[in-house]
Design an enzyme around this catalytic site. Structure first.
Site, PDB file in Angstrom:
ATOM      1  CG  ASP A  15      -1.731  -1.252   1.376  1.00 29.52           C
ATOM      2  OD1 ASP A  15      -2.128  -1.821   0.342  1.00 29.52           O
ATOM      3  OD2 ASP A  15      -1.944  -1.689   2.518  1.00 29.52           O
ATOM      4  CD  GLU A 187      -9.202  -2.056  -1.407  1.00 30.44           C
ATOM      5  OE1 GLU A 187      -9.480  -2.087  -0.191  1.00 30.44           O
ATOM      6  OE2 GLU A 187      -8.764  -3.043  -2.016  1.00 30.44           O
TER       7      GLU A 187
END
Length: 541
Positions: A15, A187
């Site tokens: 991420d 997301e």
């Protein structure tokens, strides 16, 4: 420019959020249940990266006791404005089922090393938040929306709300600005502003879709207004390997982009490198980089001509391969080396102490506990390596144990422990939690080996791709193997005890102590050795 072989942050570093301040680049990555929270690496050439800080270091910022495996710190976002570094992060307290208790916070610091502030609570409506600083001075908070009524996927879109830093709270209406594409599971939002060819500004929205498995992708969209409507990129996905199963970089998605001082653009993204016929990513979700370019249509595209991530990429610098392959021997003279982390707790004095050439672990709850266990470890960053330590531990019965552990989570680990039989005789025991989901019951791959009741024991392991072998040695004696060759590939997301999209971390190797009698019996470790190895069977060496 020289070519670099991906990933740039090997091992569990997912991420990525990238930031440039002057000549300095920073990448923040998720740490989930491992403490301290958030890893921030620094580089000046996009090739050589050094871990400079983990900013969430104290109880007032982060307490993850009770957070299940693969919960905790998700998808941090790092930015710089008004003379401050801003870090947004989520602490996920629950992830399975219809509800997610995902609490979003903001901390700031005048320099990347800190001091970092106590957190400001933002909201809990969804995870993967980021903060966008507009050039009119306004600040905008974006996060994915979680809706427990939506079936079957529960992902409801990307929310936008203004943040008032003086009041230290979100203000004004919440607007759902983007529902994503037919790939679903939108997301990981990041907002940007950039002038187009006509001189007018575009707002760009980069998101992740397709979950965290092999359908993962980066979606790109744009709008003339910050609150939309947003149109999706003509290709939909600017980075993905979902239609290229033979590509060496898989699970590519959740990214961010940065511009160099000379105007080049790079996208960083998470990726996984599967091994074995079962396609297990033992090193977890790593960070890779791709060169991109802005075309006349005001859209961002990967420079090499497809949206499939490239294994080799030109970057300004040349990676120091000798450093990457160097042996690390860790001494315990004063502070714990920054390579090490532990699980969940901010109260370190209850689980370890460093000094006088020893790491002392105080045995606490069982291995796999989600609350307080003494397990200190570093990431596995190579497909093949050796690890070694020496422990002095006065085990009294079968409920006291300490030793060497290869660990992913509650449902997948290997533990070579100095323990004792019920009569007090010390022994070595291999414990594993291989493929034991959902009950988490231990397996014992070999009979225990009786050892003297006093004296240090040297413990070691070798991993060569999917093969793990433990070793031990009494004081003054050579190492000898113990137990069978074990399947190291279970130390992977794919074996983390959840279905696809449910396990997110990576393999660690380190030292542990457990005392189920509740007496916090101490175990002293003299050193820890991590030695990378080239193995002909590895796909990537």
């Amino acid at each position: 420019m020289p070519k670099l072989t991906n990933p740039i942050l090997p091992g569990f570093n997912p991420d990525p959020s990238i930031l440039r301040v002057g000549e300095d680049y920073y990448i923040a990555t998720s740490t989930f249940e491992w403490y301290p929270g958030v890893q921030i690496h620094h580089s000046r050439d996009l090739a050589n990266w050094e871990l400079v800080t983990r900013p969430l270091t104290r109880k007032s910022q982060l307490d993850m006791r009770g957070d299940p495996d693969s919960c905790g710190i998700w998808a941090p976002c790092l930015s710089y404005a008004d003379g401050l570094f801003w870090l947004i992060y989520t602490d996920v307290k629950r992830k399975d089922g219809s509800f997610k208790d995902a609490h979003n916070y903001l901390v700031t610091a005048p320099s990347i090393e800190g001091p970092w502030s106590d957190p400001i609570y933002m909201n809990s409506s969804g995870f993967d938040p980021s903060l966008f600083h507009d050039d009119d001075g306004k600040k905008w908070f974006v996060n994915m929306l979680w809706d427990h009524r939506v079936r079957p996927l529960l992902f409801a879109g990307i929310a936008l709300q203004e943040y008032d830093h003086k009041a230290q709270k979100l203000v004004g209406p919440v607007k759902n600005i983007y529902k994503g594409t037919d790939l679903k599971l939108v997301e990981g939002p990041h907002l940007y502003k950039r002038n187009g060819k006509d001189g007018r500004p575009w707002y760009y929205l980069m998101t992740a879709e397709g979950g965290t498995g092999y359908d993962h992708a980066i979606t790109f969209a744009r709008s003339r207004s910050i609150d939309g409507p947003y149109e999706t990129h003509p290709e939909k996905y600017v980075v993905t390997a979902k239609d290229s199963p033979l590509n060496k970089l898989q699970r590519a998605g959740h990214g961010d982009w940065v511009e160099t001082p000379d105007g080049k653009t790079y996208i960083v993204h998470l990726t996984g490198r599967p091994t074995t016929q079962k396609r297990r990513c033992v090193l977890g979700r790593e960070t890779a980089i791709q060169e991109a370019e802005w075309r006349d249509d005001d859209w961002l595209w990967l420079k090499h001509g497809t949206n499939v991530p490239a294994l080799e990429v030109e970057v300004p610098g040349t990676r120091d391969e000798a450093k990457y392959w160097a042996e690390r021997r860790y001494a315990f003279d004063s502070a714990l080396d920054k390579d090490f982390q532990w699980l969940r707790t901010p109260e370190t004095e209850r689980i370890f102490r460093v000094g006088n050439g020893k790491l002392r672990l105080f045995g606490r709850e069982s291995i796999g506990s989600w609350f307080e266990q003494a397990l200190v470890a570093r990431r596995q960053t190579h497909f093949s390596f050796d690890a070694e330590t020496s422990v002095d531990f006065a085990a009294t019965d079968e409920r006291t144990m300490a030793g060497l552990v290869a660990y992913y989570g509650r449902y997948n680990f290997f533990y070579l422990a100095v323990t004792a039989h019920a009569d007090g005789q010390r022994e070595l025991l291999i414990m594993s939690s291989e493929a034991s989901f959902p009950d988490g019951r231990l397996q014992f791959p070999a009979a225990p080996v009786t050892i003297p009741n006093e004296g240090k024991i040297k413990l070691a392991l070798t991993i060569r791709g999917p093969r793990l072998q433990f070793f031990y040695g009494l004081e003054g004696e050579a190492l000898q193997p113990i137990g069978p060759v074990l399947d190291a590939s279970i130390l992977s997301d794919e074996c983390g005890g959840h279905a696809e999209h449910g396990s997110f971390t990576g393999a660690f190797v380190g030292m542990a102590a457990h005392d189920l009698n509740g007496t916090a019996s101490p175990a002293d470790f003299d050193y820890f050795l991590y030695r990378p190895q080239h193995d002909p069977s590895d796909r990537y060496d």
